[in-house]
Design a protein around this motif. Sequence first.
Motif, PDB file in Angstrom:
ATOM      1  N   LYS A 194      -0.813  36.738 -11.500  1.00  0.00           N
ATOM      2  CA  LYS A 194       0.527  36.202 -12.189  1.00  0.00           C
ATOM      3  C   LYS A 194       0.669  34.586 -11.439  1.00  0.00           C
ATOM      4  O   LYS A 194       1.319  33.803 -11.885  1.00  0.00           O
ATOM      5  N   LEU A 195       0.592  34.689 -10.193  1.00  0.00           N
ATOM      6  CA  LEU A 195       0.870  33.433  -9.256  1.00  0.00           C
ATOM      7  C   LEU A 195      -0.209  32.542  -8.695  1.00  0.00           C
ATOM      8  O   LEU A 195      -1.050  33.583  -8.065  1.00  0.00           O
ATOM      9  N   LYS A 196      -0.262  31.527  -8.656  1.00  0.00           N
ATOM     10  CA  LYS A 196      -1.426  30.916  -7.958  1.00  0.00           C
ATOM     11  C   LYS A 196      -0.819  29.474  -7.125  1.00  0.00           C
ATOM     12  O   LYS A 196      -0.070  28.780  -7.599  1.00  0.00           O
ATOM     13  N   PHE A 197      -1.191  29.740  -5.983  1.00  0.00           N
ATOM     14  CA  PHE A 197      -0.472  28.882  -5.061  1.00  0.00           C
ATOM     15  C   PHE A 197      -1.716  27.767  -4.465  1.00  0.00           C
ATOM     16  O   PHE A 197      -3.007  28.282  -3.872  1.00  0.00           O
ATOM     17  N   THR A 198      -1.599  26.355  -4.543  1.00  0.00           N
ATOM     18  CA  THR A 198      -2.774  25.732  -3.868  1.00  0.00           C
ATOM     19  C   THR A 198      -1.967  24.624  -2.869  1.00  0.00           C
ATOM     20  O   THR A 198      -0.843  24.444  -3.022  1.00  0.00           O
ATOM     21  N   ILE A 199      -2.656  24.218  -1.766  1.00  0.00           N
ATOM     22  CA  ILE A 199      -2.536  23.164  -0.877  1.00  0.00           C
ATOM     23  C   ILE A 199      -3.566  22.303  -0.423  1.00  0.00           C
ATOM     24  O   ILE A 199      -4.588  22.954  -0.054  1.00  0.00           O
ATOM     25  N   ARG A 200      -3.376  21.074  -0.491  1.00  0.00           N
ATOM     26  CA  ARG A 200      -4.283  20.482   0.174  1.00  0.00           C
ATOM     27  C   ARG A 200      -3.913  19.138   1.041  1.00  0.00           C
ATOM     28  O   ARG A 200      -2.697  18.775   0.659  1.00  0.00           O
ATOM     29  N   GLY A 201      -4.473  18.758   2.207  1.00  0.00           N
ATOM     30  CA  GLY A 201      -4.123  17.507   2.921  1.00  0.00           C
ATOM     31  C   GLY A 201      -5.242  16.662   3.083  1.00  0.00           C
ATOM     32  O   GLY A 201      -6.525  16.839   2.977  1.00  0.00           O
ATOM     33  N   ARG A 223      -2.545   7.132   6.856  1.00  0.00           N
ATOM     34  CA  ARG A 223      -1.528   7.558   6.087  1.00  0.00           C
ATOM     35  C   ARG A 223      -2.010   9.213   5.925  1.00  0.00           C
ATOM     36  O   ARG A 223      -3.265   9.298   6.006  1.00  0.00           O
ATOM     37  N   VAL A 224      -1.069   9.842   5.985  1.00  0.00           N
ATOM     38  CA  VAL A 224      -1.249  11.414   5.660  1.00  0.00           C
ATOM     39  C   VAL A 224      -0.663  11.979   4.507  1.00  0.00           C
ATOM     40  O   VAL A 224       0.466  11.697   4.203  1.00  0.00           O
ATOM     41  N   ASN A 225      -1.365  12.551   3.461  1.00  0.00           N
ATOM     42  CA  ASN A 225      -1.014  13.051   2.294  1.00  0.00           C
ATOM     43  C   ASN A 225      -1.131  14.596   2.289  1.00  0.00           C
ATOM     44  O   ASN A 225      -1.878  15.340   3.138  1.00  0.00           O
ATOM     45  N   LEU A 226       0.026  15.402   1.891  1.00  0.00           N
ATOM     46  CA  LEU A 226       0.122  16.702   1.786  1.00  0.00           C
ATOM     47  C   LEU A 226       0.249  17.084   0.031  1.00  0.00           C
ATOM     48  O   LEU A 226       1.530  16.666  -0.407  1.00  0.00           O
ATOM     49  N   ASN A 227      -0.509  17.862  -0.462  1.00  0.00           N
ATOM     50  CA  ASN A 227      -0.266  18.274  -1.802  1.00  0.00           C
ATOM     51  C   ASN A 227      -0.271  19.815  -1.719  1.00  0.00           C
ATOM     52  O   ASN A 227      -0.877  20.538  -1.563  1.00  0.00           O
ATOM     53  N   THR A 228       0.831  20.254  -2.626  1.00  0.00           N
ATOM     54  CA  THR A 228       1.206  21.618  -2.802  1.00  0.00           C
ATOM     55  C   THR A 228       1.240  21.665  -4.375  1.00  0.00           C
ATOM     56  O   THR A 228       1.991  21.114  -5.002  1.00  0.00           O
ATOM     57  N   GLY A 229       0.930  22.962  -4.758  1.00  0.00           N
ATOM     58  CA  GLY A 229       1.283  23.305  -6.088  1.00  0.00           C
ATOM     59  C   GLY A 229       1.254  24.922  -6.339  1.00  0.00           C
ATOM     60  O   GLY A 229       0.645  25.592  -5.582  1.00  0.00           O
ATOM     61  N   VAL A 230       2.311  24.879  -7.244  1.00  0.00           N
ATOM     62  CA  VAL A 230       2.518  26.557  -7.415  1.00  0.00           C
ATOM     63  C   VAL A 230       2.237  26.883  -9.126  1.00  0.00           C
ATOM     64  O   VAL A 230       3.047  25.943  -9.673  1.00  0.00           O
ATOM     65  N   THR A 231       1.674  27.697  -9.645  1.00  0.00           N
ATOM     66  CA  THR A 231       1.474  27.870 -11.026  1.00  0.00           C
ATOM     67  C   THR A 231       1.748  29.456 -11.491  1.00  0.00           C
ATOM     68  O   THR A 231       1.232  30.383 -10.648  1.00  0.00           O
TER      69      THR A 231
END
Length: 523
Positions: free
Chosen positions: A3-10, A22-30
């Motif tokens: 039901k739930l999908k969580f992703t994180i990338r840096g 530069r530092v990037n942090l990407n988070t996502g919840v589906t």
Amino acid sequence: NDKLKFTIRGSYINNLTSKNSRVNLNTGVTWFAGKGWTVNFLNTSSFHRVTNNTGSSSFTSSYFELGINKSFDIQQPRHKYYNYTAVFYKDLNGNRIHDANEPGVSDVLAEIIRANPEQDLKDKNYNGEFLSNELYSNDKGKIEYDNIVEGVYNIKYIPKDIQNAHYESEGTEKQFVAKKDTVMYIPFMERNKLFGKISLHRTQHSALGDIPLGNIKITVEGNDKTYSALTDKEGYFEMYIPVSDYYKVKINNIFREHFTLRQESYIIKFNGYKRFELSFDFDEKARKIHFDESDFLITDEEENGNVSFEDIKVIKQTNLRGIVKDANSLLPIHAIVSIFNNKTGELISETASSRRTGVYFTSFFAGDSYTIKVKAQGYWTYTEDLYLNQITTFDNVNRDILLRKTYIDEEIKTENLRFKSGNSELSALAKAELDNLVSTLFLNPDIIIEIGGHTDDMEALSVNAKQLSEMRAKAVADYMKQRGLSEKRMKIRALSNHDPKSRLDTPEGRAQNRRVSIIIAGF
């Protein structure tokens, strides 16, 4: 979680020339809410540091995104796609219905293929969108194929370790139609072991010799199914059969001529047991010789020397066995083996060789003028006079038989169907050879022959070669007809000098070409 999908990338970027980093942090919840609804939340945060001549500075930026999607699952008009699931399960109670407590069968190798590939080629809208796949079932017995193209399919399946499996399916292939999302349940039935042996109980003075016990068919009927097995060379058999209320077990009684079967069939019930043993018992028939009392009433005159031991007839028995094989491949052949009395034409004994081993066996009272005839479909019939010269009361004789296959366009070998130049008259040697050939064709009533007449090259220059060759073929056909061969079994062909046997331009070579050839034209 389904039901739930969580992703994180840096990521980290450092420019050595400009000294910027530069530092990037990407988070996502589906969140998969069901019924085609999907909620997506996305956040991107960046930390920047910039260095120049005046010093360094830094700043932070953030980006947020919220999305809501709804899938209506509208099929494209040319083809529709569905999901297919197969569940292989252990049918513990044998009802062929998947119950909640029945576990899956893992490691079943399954292959899904299109059922009508020839029809697919004719379908202009089908461009091979489906790819055949081999899949193994998981620990729950499932295989799944998502987005399968609409159509008719076959699923072929086999357990990874079929020899040691305690469960088996009732087949290895099923068909399904993908017109909607489909779940197919395929039962594997528990196998019960049925085993036993054949026992021959011989009389004290049995003269039948060794009797092979192998390749005898045991048939089991039940649950609207039929199963079978063959005995080994010692007469033992075993088979594994699914659960059922009861089974009827029968044997193919090939010993009825010499043995009585105590019980022809059994009704068996496993009643929770996994093994069942039974035996088929055969009792040899007692052979009795009946004499008229008058044969042994000795008168006064006979006592004076008119009766001798030579007046007593000794009855002798012959046991004949062997193997019937193909003369070229030496593979076993199923054939009918018959014994005839040459003097009376009476059929003395008849049996059949095993389809699997070619072994045959028969027993008969010995005689001094018998013939063995062996006949099999697609082969020349074999005959041989049996000169047994039997001395003992009982004799065991072995005769292995090699049969030659018959072929369309096969030329029947002849040596004496030759003619003088310009002549079509049969010689005495030719007539004798044709007598033998007619006898052979009587033994093979299905064969149709073509009689071809030939001339040499010199005759072709001086006479009508076609007419002469036809006269020679007709002379042979007329003679064979006189000997009783049906006209319907013969065809005539005038070949002139177009198919010479010899290429030699000599009197000997031309003599070989003035001939008649006979080939098999049909059956």
